[in-house]
Design a protein around this motif. Structure first.
Motif, PDB file in Angstrom:
ATOM      1  N   GLY A 238       0.788  -1.222   0.000  1.00  0.00           N
ATOM      2  CA  GLY A 238       0.000   0.000   0.000  1.00  0.00           C
ATOM      3  C   GLY A 238       0.823   1.276   0.000  1.00  0.00           C
ATOM      4  N   ALA A 239       2.126   1.165  -0.268  1.00  0.00           N
ATOM      5  CA  ALA A 239       2.994   2.343  -0.271  1.00  0.00           C
ATOM      6  C   ALA A 239       2.912   3.077  -1.608  1.00  0.00           C
ATOM      7  CB  ALA A 239       4.435   1.938   0.009  1.00  0.00           C
ATOM      8  N   ASP A 240       3.296   4.337  -1.587  1.00  0.00           N
ATOM      9  CA  ASP A 240       3.424   5.163  -2.789  1.00  0.00           C
ATOM     10  C   ASP A 240       4.787   4.841  -3.401  1.00  0.00           C
ATOM     11  OD1 ASP A 240       3.902   7.152  -4.650  1.00  0.00           O
ATOM     12  OD2 ASP A 240       3.543   8.824  -3.290  1.00  0.00           O
ATOM     13  N   ALA A 241       4.796   4.178  -4.538  1.00  0.00           N
ATOM     14  CA  ALA A 241       6.059   3.798  -5.177  1.00  0.00           C
ATOM     15  C   ALA A 241       5.963   4.028  -6.671  1.00  0.00           C
ATOM     16  CB  ALA A 241       6.383   2.334  -4.896  1.00  0.00           C
ATOM     17  N   GLU A 242       6.998   4.676  -7.207  1.00  0.00           N
ATOM     18  CA  GLU A 242       7.084   4.869  -8.652  1.00  0.00           C
ATOM     19  C   GLU A 242       8.381   4.253  -9.151  1.00  0.00           C
ATOM     20  OE1 GLU A 242       6.537   9.110  -8.489  1.00  0.00           O
ATOM     21  OE2 GLU A 242       8.691   9.499  -8.700  1.00  0.00           O
TER      22      GLU A 242
END
Length: 275
Positions: A238-242
């Motif tokens: 559920g992390a913000d990862a790009e």
């Protein structure tokens, strides 16, 4: 920090743009560890803590990568409004894991303690590492809350994420000469649980900070699959990862690649997560 230096940092607009050799830790029995502070134009700026690579064996805080040497990349980050603290850590010939993670945590603690004197906002930190340094940055960012206090995000440039799969891919689980083995103090396969402790992908959990991951598709030292696995684990938690895979780029951004665009994308992420 001396009273004189604190006064120079906070009060003198003509103070040097780069303050070098600021000692942040003196581990017993080892050399003092220092950082260089590349100052943003305005006081109260967020902080990029840069962690150099070099297979945990070599490297210097003076350079971002061999293909992006000297102060220019740090100056570019500072001009975007982010003060850069480029830090030392003990190399694997000096100490084994987890000493390097501890050193990075000590640098963060020192920046938080001296933030007001330094004219920075240490409640807004981005950890930015390349190669082995990216592994260290990720381990701190995914570690205990007290060590990662203030960390708003991580820039991960082609960092090893899983030491076991990396060694397996080289058919080198039992090779004590592998750079990862030198860092651990034993062949990767000799203690798989400990190798997992040193592998960021095994530390991912809900509540992880945002990550900006970039990796060259022609990286022969750290396969891009390492970054793909890291991004997948973060997203699953559920992390913000790009994740950006740079066509044709080798390790250290070698090859015919637009390094300025790669740098600018990381700066944009750092500005976003610290705004």
């Amino acid at each position: 920090m001396t009273t004189e230096l604190a006064a120079a940092v906070t009060a003198d607009p003509a103070a040097p743009a780069v303050l070098r050799d600021l000692v942040f830790a003196e581990p017993v029995g080892f050399r003092p560890l220092s950082l260089d502070l590349h100052r943003a134009p305005a006081a109260g700026a967020p902080v990029v803590v840069f962690v150099h690579g070099g297979g945990w064996r070599v490297g210097s805080r003076r350079d971002m990568t061999p293909t992006m040497p000297g102060d220019a990349p740090f100056a570019r980050i500072a001009a975007a409004g982010l003060t850069v603290a480029s830090v030392d850590y003990r190399l694997s010939g000096e100490a084994c894991f987890p000493a390097q993670v501890d050193d990075l945590a000590a640098a963060l603690a020192w920046l938080r303690e001296h933030g007001e004197e330094l004219g920075i906002d240490a409640s807004r930190i981005v950890l930015w590492g390349e190669s082995a340094g990216a592994t260290l940055a990720a381990l701190v960012a995914l570690g205990p809350d007290d060590a990662r206090a203030g960390v708003r995000g991580v820039v991960d440039w082609y960092g090893p994420a899983d030491l076991v799969t990396l060694a397996e891919g080289q058919d080198a689980l039992d090779d004590p000469g592998l750079r990862e083995a030198g860092w651990l103090g034993h062949a990767v396969g000799a203690d798989v649980d400990r190798a997992h402790e040193a592998s960021p992908v095994w530390r991912v959990a809900p509540g992880a900070p945002p990550f900006h991951i970039a990796h060259g598709t022609s990286d022969g030292a750290v396969p891009p699959s390492q970054s793909v696995a890291m991004a997948q684990a973060l997203l699953a938690a559920g992390a913000d990862a790009e994740l950006t895979l740079v066509p044709g780029a080798g390790h250290l951004w070698q090859g015919e690649v637009d390094r300025e665009a790669i740098l600018d994308a990381a700066i944009a992420f750092a500005r976003r997560v610290t705004s």
